[in-house]
Design a protein around this motif. Structure first.
Motif, PDB file in Angstrom:
ATOM      1  N   GLN A 155      -6.606   8.007 -12.074  1.00  0.00           N
ATOM      2  CA  GLN A 155      -7.795   7.030 -12.000  1.00  0.00           C
ATOM      3  C   GLN A 155      -7.349   5.671 -11.798  1.00  0.00           C
ATOM      4  O   GLN A 155      -7.732   4.986 -10.927  1.00  0.00           O
ATOM      5  CB  GLN A 155      -8.740   7.134 -13.281  1.00  0.00           C
ATOM      6  CG  GLN A 155      -9.980   6.279 -13.203  1.00  0.00           C
ATOM      7  CD  GLN A 155     -10.952   6.732 -11.940  1.00  0.00           C
ATOM      8  OE1 GLN A 155     -11.577   7.611 -11.920  1.00  0.00           O
ATOM      9  NE2 GLN A 155     -11.054   5.839 -10.897  1.00  0.00           N
ATOM     10  N   ALA A 156      -6.330   5.153 -12.545  1.00  0.00           N
ATOM     11  CA  ALA A 156      -5.804   3.801 -12.571  1.00  0.00           C
ATOM     12  C   ALA A 156      -5.151   3.642 -11.345  1.00  0.00           C
ATOM     13  O   ALA A 156      -5.430   2.408 -10.585  1.00  0.00           O
ATOM     14  CB  ALA A 156      -5.017   3.474 -13.634  1.00  0.00           C
ATOM     15  N   TRP A 157      -4.482   4.699 -10.745  1.00  0.00           N
ATOM     16  CA  TRP A 157      -3.604   4.204  -9.710  1.00  0.00           C
ATOM     17  C   TRP A 157      -4.556   4.445  -8.262  1.00  0.00           C
ATOM     18  O   TRP A 157      -4.406   3.537  -7.303  1.00  0.00           O
ATOM     19  CB  TRP A 157      -2.344   5.344  -9.333  1.00  0.00           C
ATOM     20  CG  TRP A 157      -1.474   4.908 -10.229  1.00  0.00           C
ATOM     21  CD1 TRP A 157      -1.143   5.458 -11.370  1.00  0.00           C
ATOM     22  CD2 TRP A 157      -0.497   3.670 -10.023  1.00  0.00           C
ATOM     23  NE1 TRP A 157       0.248   4.639 -12.003  1.00  0.00           N
ATOM     24  CE2 TRP A 157       0.675   3.800 -11.047  1.00  0.00           C
ATOM     25  CE3 TRP A 157      -0.121   2.941  -8.915  1.00  0.00           C
ATOM     26  CZ2 TRP A 157       1.549   2.680 -11.022  1.00  0.00           C
ATOM     27  CZ3 TRP A 157       0.944   2.156  -8.777  1.00  0.00           C
ATOM     28  CH2 TRP A 157       1.787   1.845  -9.825  1.00  0.00           C
ATOM     29  N   LEU A 158      -5.624   5.087  -8.417  1.00  0.00           N
ATOM     30  CA  LEU A 158      -6.820   5.016  -7.382  1.00  0.00           C
ATOM     31  C   LEU A 158      -7.253   3.755  -7.303  1.00  0.00           C
ATOM     32  O   LEU A 158      -7.486   3.141  -6.217  1.00  0.00           O
ATOM     33  CB  LEU A 158      -7.774   6.076  -7.585  1.00  0.00           C
ATOM     34  CG  LEU A 158      -8.711   6.388  -6.700  1.00  0.00           C
ATOM     35  CD1 LEU A 158      -8.006   6.886  -5.244  1.00  0.00           C
ATOM     36  CD2 LEU A 158      -9.920   7.407  -6.927  1.00  0.00           C
ATOM     37  N   VAL A 159      -7.620   3.308  -8.213  1.00  0.00           N
ATOM     38  CA  VAL A 159      -8.162   1.699  -8.559  1.00  0.00           C
ATOM     39  C   VAL A 159      -7.065   1.072  -7.897  1.00  0.00           C
ATOM     40  O   VAL A 159      -7.730   0.038  -7.317  1.00  0.00           O
ATOM     41  CB  VAL A 159      -8.660   1.655 -10.067  1.00  0.00           C
ATOM     42  CG1 VAL A 159      -8.964   0.184 -10.426  1.00  0.00           C
ATOM     43  CG2 VAL A 159      -9.987   2.343 -10.391  1.00  0.00           C
ATOM     44  N   SER A 160      -6.119   0.939  -8.366  1.00  0.00           N
ATOM     45  CA  SER A 160      -5.108   0.090  -7.901  1.00  0.00           C
ATOM     46  C   SER A 160      -5.116   0.048  -6.173  1.00  0.00           C
ATOM     47  O   SER A 160      -4.799  -1.252  -5.635  1.00  0.00           O
ATOM     48  CB  SER A 160      -3.542   0.430  -8.369  1.00  0.00           C
ATOM     49  OG  SER A 160      -3.274  -0.382  -9.456  1.00  0.00           O
ATOM     50  N   LEU A 161      -4.985   1.135  -5.829  1.00  0.00           N
ATOM     51  CA  LEU A 161      -4.984   1.298  -4.138  1.00  0.00           C
ATOM     52  C   LEU A 161      -6.256   0.662  -3.605  1.00  0.00           C
ATOM     53  O   LEU A 161      -6.199  -0.070  -2.577  1.00  0.00           O
ATOM     54  CB  LEU A 161      -4.847   2.913  -4.011  1.00  0.00           C
ATOM     55  CG  LEU A 161      -3.677   3.510  -3.485  1.00  0.00           C
ATOM     56  CD1 LEU A 161      -3.661   5.077  -3.095  1.00  0.00           C
ATOM     57  CD2 LEU A 161      -2.991   2.742  -2.124  1.00  0.00           C
ATOM     58  N   ALA A 162      -7.513   1.119  -4.311  1.00  0.00           N
ATOM     59  CA  ALA A 162      -8.735   0.642  -3.688  1.00  0.00           C
ATOM     60  C   ALA A 162      -8.636  -0.987  -3.640  1.00  0.00           C
ATOM     61  O   ALA A 162      -8.938  -1.573  -2.613  1.00  0.00           O
ATOM     62  CB  ALA A 162      -9.671   1.079  -4.701  1.00  0.00           C
ATOM     63  N   ILE A 207       0.828  -1.301   0.043  1.00  0.00           N
ATOM     64  CA  ILE A 207       0.026  -0.116  -0.260  1.00  0.00           C
ATOM     65  C   ILE A 207       0.896   1.372   0.148  1.00  0.00           C
ATOM     66  O   ILE A 207       0.617   2.287  -0.890  1.00  0.00           O
ATOM     67  CB  ILE A 207      -0.923  -0.133   1.234  1.00  0.00           C
ATOM     68  CG1 ILE A 207      -2.164  -0.801   0.968  1.00  0.00           C
ATOM     69  CG2 ILE A 207      -1.388   1.435   1.267  1.00  0.00           C
ATOM     70  CD1 ILE A 207      -3.288  -1.065   1.854  1.00  0.00           C
ATOM     71  N   ALA A 208       1.952   1.325   0.815  1.00  0.00           N
ATOM     72  CA  ALA A 208       2.671   2.395   1.173  1.00  0.00           C
ATOM     73  C   ALA A 208       3.290   2.806  -0.206  1.00  0.00           C
ATOM     74  O   ALA A 208       3.230   4.057  -0.902  1.00  0.00           O
ATOM     75  CB  ALA A 208       3.662   2.409   2.212  1.00  0.00           C
ATOM     76  N   GLY A 209       3.811   1.928  -0.930  1.00  0.00           N
ATOM     77  CA  GLY A 209       4.704   1.893  -2.108  1.00  0.00           C
ATOM     78  C   GLY A 209       3.686   2.429  -3.231  1.00  0.00           C
ATOM     79  O   GLY A 209       3.762   3.288  -4.162  1.00  0.00           O
ATOM     80  N   THR A 210       2.495   1.943  -3.373  1.00  0.00           N
ATOM     81  CA  THR A 210       1.430   2.299  -4.322  1.00  0.00           C
ATOM     82  C   THR A 210       0.584   3.596  -4.121  1.00  0.00           C
ATOM     83  O   THR A 210       0.877   4.302  -5.162  1.00  0.00           O
ATOM     84  CB  THR A 210       0.121   1.066  -4.249  1.00  0.00           C
ATOM     85  OG1 THR A 210       1.032  -0.324  -4.443  1.00  0.00           O
ATOM     86  CG2 THR A 210      -0.531   1.230  -5.400  1.00  0.00           C
ATOM     87  N   PHE A 211       0.869   4.041  -2.872  1.00  0.00           N
ATOM     88  CA  PHE A 211       0.208   5.418  -2.585  1.00  0.00           C
ATOM     89  C   PHE A 211       1.518   6.519  -3.127  1.00  0.00           C
ATOM     90  O   PHE A 211       1.068   7.285  -3.652  1.00  0.00           O
ATOM     91  CB  PHE A 211       0.096   5.627  -1.121  1.00  0.00           C
ATOM     92  CG  PHE A 211      -0.397   6.739  -0.839  1.00  0.00           C
ATOM     93  CD1 PHE A 211       0.346   7.883  -0.489  1.00  0.00           C
ATOM     94  CD2 PHE A 211      -2.017   6.975  -0.864  1.00  0.00           C
ATOM     95  CE1 PHE A 211      -0.250   9.139   0.168  1.00  0.00           C
ATOM     96  CE2 PHE A 211      -2.520   8.396  -0.716  1.00  0.00           C
ATOM     97  CZ  PHE A 211      -1.626   9.437  -0.218  1.00  0.00           C
TER      98      PHE A 211
END
Lengths: 106, 106
Positions: free
Chosen positions: B66-73, B32-36
Motif C-alpha cells: 500500500q505504501a509503495w503504491l501511494v509513493s508511486l501515485a 518512477i522506474a526505480g520506485t516501481f
C-alpha cells in the motif's frame, strides 16, 4: 457559480467494506491465487500506463491496483487500514524522522 | 478498564501526504522506474506471505504494498483517493449492482 473544490477523501476501511460488498462473493469463489493473478494483471497495466501516460488512463490503473489490493486483503483476512496504521504511523520507523534520513532504499 | 475498540480508519489522501512528506524526496531522486521496482519487491514479498502466512507478517506486507503504491501515485502526479473515488463509487460500474453480477473476471 462554482462551489469550493473539496479534495477527495477515501477511507481505506470503508473502501474495503465497499469492495467486499460488491466483489467479495466472486473473490471468495475465485480464491487467493486467482485474485492475486488479477492483481498482477492490473500491476502490469499500471506499468504500461506509467511508461506511456499520454496513451493510457493512469489514474484508472492506479485505482484498479488499489481495488485489487483491497480485494486480496479482505480475502486474506487482513484489515488494510489497520495494517497501514500499524506499520506507517506518520514518521519513518527506522530513523524516526520526517523526512526519512535512512540510507536504505535509495 | 479497557476502552471501546475503535476500528482503524485510514484516509488515503492523508496517507499520501504523509508518505510524500516522509519519503517524497527520496522517491523523487530515485524516479518512477526505480520506485516501481521497490513496489514489485514488496508485491513479491506479499505473494510469499500469502503462500505461508504463518511464517510471515502478512499484514505488514500488505501495508508495504500500500505504501509503495501511494509513493508511486504521488511521484506520477496522481491523487490516489480521487482516482479511487472516480472509478469505484460504491457499486459495480459495469452492471450497476452490489454485489456485482458481471460474468467478467470470474
Amino acid at each position: 457559480m462554482r462551489g469550493p473544490i473539496v479534495p477527495s477523501t477515501c477511507d481505506l476501511r470503508v473502501f474495503q467494506q465497499q469492495i467486499a460488498s460488491t466483489y467479495g462473493d466472486k473473490d471468495q469463489r475465485r480464491g487467493i491465487a486467482g485474485t492475486f493473478m488479477y492483481f498482477m494483471e492490473e500491476v502490469g497495466e499500471l506499468a504500461e500506463a506509467l511508461r506511456e501516460p499520454e496513451r493510457h488512463d493512469l489514474a484508472g490503473e492506479f485505482a484498479d491496483c488499489q481495488a485489487w489490493l483491497v480485494s486480496l486483503a479482505h480475502l486474506a483476512g487482513v484489515d488494510l487500514a489497520e495494517a497501514v496504521n500499524t506499520k506507517y504511523p506518520g514518521r519513518c520507523l527506522r530513523c524516526q524522522a520526517t523526512p526519512c534520513t535512512c540510507l536504505s532504499k535509495p
